[in-house]
Write an enzyme that holds these catalytic residues in place. Structure first.
Site, PDB file in Angstrom:
ATOM      1  N   ARG A  48     -35.448  34.600 -48.202  1.00 22.76           N
ATOM      2  CA  ARG A  48     -35.043  35.799 -48.531  1.00 22.76           C
ATOM      3  C   ARG A  48     -36.419  36.104 -49.422  1.00 22.76           C
ATOM      4  NH1 ARG A  48     -31.698  37.255 -51.801  1.00 22.76           N
ATOM      5  NH2 ARG A  48     -29.823  36.129 -50.709  1.00 22.76           N
ATOM      6  N   TYR A 100     -41.572  61.656 -36.861  1.00 25.70           N
ATOM      7  CA  TYR A 100     -40.634  60.976 -36.538  1.00 25.70           C
ATOM      8  C   TYR A 100     -39.258  61.398 -36.276  1.00 25.70           C
ATOM      9  CZ  TYR A 100     -38.376  56.603 -34.554  1.00 25.70           C
ATOM     10  OH  TYR A 100     -37.469  55.899 -33.994  1.00 25.70           O
ATOM     11  N   ASP A 172     -46.728  57.835 -43.825  1.00 25.10           N
ATOM     12  CA  ASP A 172     -46.462  56.898 -42.562  1.00 25.10           C
ATOM     13  C   ASP A 172     -47.964  56.952 -41.742  1.00 25.10           C
ATOM     14  OD1 ASP A 172     -45.827  55.997 -39.882  1.00 25.10           O
ATOM     15  OD2 ASP A 172     -43.761  56.937 -40.073  1.00 25.10           O
ATOM     16  N   LYS A 197     -45.422  49.238 -33.341  1.00 29.22           N
ATOM     17  CA  LYS A 197     -46.347  50.164 -32.665  1.00 29.22           C
ATOM     18  C   LYS A 197     -47.510  49.460 -32.660  1.00 29.22           C
ATOM     19  CE  LYS A 197     -42.366  52.416 -32.605  1.00 29.22           C
ATOM     20  NZ  LYS A 197     -42.318  53.678 -33.454  1.00 29.22           N
TER      21      LYS A 197
END
Ligand code: PLP
Length: 367
Positions: A48, A100, A172, A197
């Site tokens: 982690r 979005y 973004d 994407k």
């Protein structure tokens, strides 16, 4: 001498393992790492916190965006959530209006919890009005080009406003990727991506990216990611590394095909309007009537009717009921996200087949 970004992307992970000489990056699935002795570490303790495969990917992404530190997460939304943990309760955030739908839903949720307030702007004038109307602003969040209306937001002038107000500017950059736009060079503090994407580009993994411009922000985010645990799995990191090697060729080809399609669409009378930002592989179109949407989607054979974007397979999305359904209807329509609008993500198929597919579907629907 540092090599060009394309060379660095292709070579990502090569020669990392001196023992075997592995050319493809090794995948370190181990969640824990042996310590040589008391108070000693190889640099890796627990996955982690830090994992070698994830390190390779994060180094590549930091180079690609021109930042100091990249952090990869399990989805674009978890990247967004990681960044918003930088703000204290009561934060005021200004947001570009057309964005979005999932980001809108998350902001709405934070507002409902009373953790932050969000104010939306369409134009730079509206942003200036917001600065006057509010006595402080902690962050500005933009997408450019906007999604799905493909309007460009000028990062440089927004960055000026954000510097003056001492607010964090978050961009973004999912739609254009750093191959076409490097927000950190233009004045942004943080870049986020849905790595799902274009960056990974094969419609087969979910991933998110945050890149910080300064070491200070990078360290805070790294601390937060270790503390809250949104990190990406080693196998998905490896798939992401592999995808980055072909990013530039994929993007160039997808964009070239998108341009060919835009030229054809603009001459097609049965398409009411074509929205394109002048670069990238995303196009929105308006059909002559909302009633044609259903039959048009059903008539397509090459484009797949599905949500998402940026992959090698061309997709068509209906924002009204899919990606942007969580934005109230009145609000959506007030800024131009009308129910006759469809969003195309152009993949790697032959452009002739894509054009023929749209033409045949228009013939079937409108005659
Ligand atoms: C898809 C998308 C997101 C969300 O990313 P996920 O990987 O689906 O969580 C955020 N911003 C934009 C612009 C997107 O297209």
């Amino acid at each position: 001498m540092t090599h060009s970004i394309f060379t660095q992307l292709v070579q990502l992970g090569n020669r990392k393992d001196p023992v075997t000489g592995s050319v493809s990056s090794p995948i370190h699935l181990s969640t824990t790492f042996a310590h040589p002795g008391l108070g000693q570490s190889t640099g890796y303790d627990y996955s982690r916190t830090k994992n070698p495969t994830r390190d390779t990917l994060e180094e590549g992404l930091a180079i690609l965006e021109g930042g100091v530190q990249a952090i990869v997460t399990s989805s674009g939304m978890s990247a967004l959530q990681l960044v918003f943990q930088l703000f204290k309760p009561g934060a005021v955030i200004f947001v570009s209006r057309d964005l979005y739908g999932g980001s809108f839903r998350y902001f709405d949720h934070l507002e409902e919890l009373g953790l932050a307030s969000f104010a939306y702007f369409d134009t730079e004038e509206e942003l200036a009005d917001l600065v006057v109307a509010y006595d402080k602003v902690d962050g500005i969040f933009i997408e450019t080009p906007t999604n799905p209306l493909m309007r460009e937001v000028d990062i440089v002038s927004i960055a000026k406003v954000s510097k003056e107000a001492q607010a964090l500017l978050i961009v973004d950059n999912t739609l254009l990727t750093p191959l076409r736009q490097k927000p950190l060079d233009l004045g942004a503090d943080l870049v986020i991506h849905s790595g799902t994407k274009f960056l990974t580009g094969h419609n087969d993994i979910l991933a998110g990216v945050v890149v910080a411009k300064t070491a200070e922000l990078g360290e805070k985010l790294y601390w937060l990611s270790n503390t809250t645990g949104p990190t990406l799995s080693p196998f998905d990191c490896w798939l992401f590394i592999r995808s980055l090697k072909t990013l530039a060729v994929r993007f160039d080809r997808q964009e070239a095909t998108a341009r060919e399609l835009v030229n054809w669409l603009e001459d097609e009378d049965r398409i009411q309007s074509t929205l394109y930002a002048g670069q990238g592989a995303m196009i929105s179109i308006r059909l002559a009537s909302e009633e044609f949407v259903g039959p048009f989607l059903e008539a397509l054979k090459v484009f797949t009717y599905a949500e998402s974007l940026g992959g090698v397979e061309s997709l068509i999305t209906y924002p009204t009921t899919q990606t942007h359904a969580d934005i109230p209807e009145d609000l959506r329509e007030s800024y131009g996200l009308t129910p006759d609008l469809l969003r195309l993500s152009i993949g790697l198929e032959d452009p002739k087949d894509l054009i023929q597919d749209i033409k045949a579907a228009l013939d079937a629907v409108e005659g």
